[in-house]
Design a protein around this motif. Sequence first.
Motif, short mmCIF file in Angstrom:
data_model
loop_
_atom_site.label_atom_id
_atom_site.label_comp_id
_atom_site.label_asym_id
_atom_site.label_seq_id
_atom_site.Cartn_x
_atom_site.Cartn_y
_atom_site.Cartn_z
N ALA A 59 0.91 -1.18 -0.16
CA ALA A 59 -0.07 0.00 -0.05
C ALA A 59 0.93 1.29 0.04
O ALA A 59 1.89 1.29 0.61
CB ALA A 59 -0.85 0.00 1.12
N ALA A 60 0.37 2.40 -0.38
CA ALA A 60 1.03 3.55 -0.57
C ALA A 60 1.22 4.19 0.66
O ALA A 60 2.13 4.87 0.81
CB ALA A 60 0.46 4.37 -1.67
N GLY A 61 0.10 4.02 1.60
CA GLY A 61 0.19 4.74 2.82
C GLY A 61 1.08 4.07 3.77
O GLY A 61 1.54 2.99 3.81
N ALA A 62 1.53 5.02 4.88
CA ALA A 62 2.10 4.21 6.08
C ALA A 62 1.21 3.08 6.76
O ALA A 62 0.05 3.33 6.60
CB ALA A 62 2.52 5.47 7.19
N ALA A 63 1.93 2.27 7.27
CA ALA A 63 1.30 1.22 8.11
C ALA A 63 0.30 1.86 9.08
O ALA A 63 0.66 2.73 9.93
CB ALA A 63 2.27 0.38 8.89
N GLY A 64 -1.12 1.17 8.95
CA GLY A 64 -2.00 1.79 9.87
C GLY A 64 -2.53 3.11 9.52
O GLY A 64 -3.66 3.49 10.25
N SER A 65 -2.53 3.38 8.31
CA SER A 65 -3.14 4.77 7.97
C SER A 65 -4.59 4.64 7.17
O SER A 65 -5.24 5.41 6.76
CB SER A 65 -2.02 5.58 6.96
OG SER A 65 -1.93 4.91 5.74
#
Length: 143
Positions: A59-65
Amino acid sequence: MDMKLESIVLPVADVDRTTAYYEALGWRVDAAERADGLPIVQVTPPGSACSVVFGVGLAAGAAGSARGLVLSVADLEAARAELTARGVEVGEIFHDASGEASYAETLARAPGLDPGRRDYASFASFADPDGNRWQLREVTAQG
């Protein structure tokens, strides 16, 4: 043309921990593979046609985002009780104080179920180990 949502991708930091978490929720593990040496896992909630895919760097986002992940349930109280029994920290049930049936991230919260028990108006929330936020939303109408 029919279009069906097949899967969503979650940003996670630890694939093994996340897999164990969703398995403990009772979600089916559909696939656990390796691509370029990294694990990729696909899980599906009971009764869902849409799966969740995760792996480090997918995923492009940070973990947990991830936000706005919605699981519709026919009985919110029963779903909350089942998840709690499985060790999940589920927030208290709430509804929109304005009387609107809307998305839980943007509403004015009031405690308890929607007084009219309308579809799309009662919620509870929880997060996975990385902090990806899920909303349970009561929907009893079949469509």
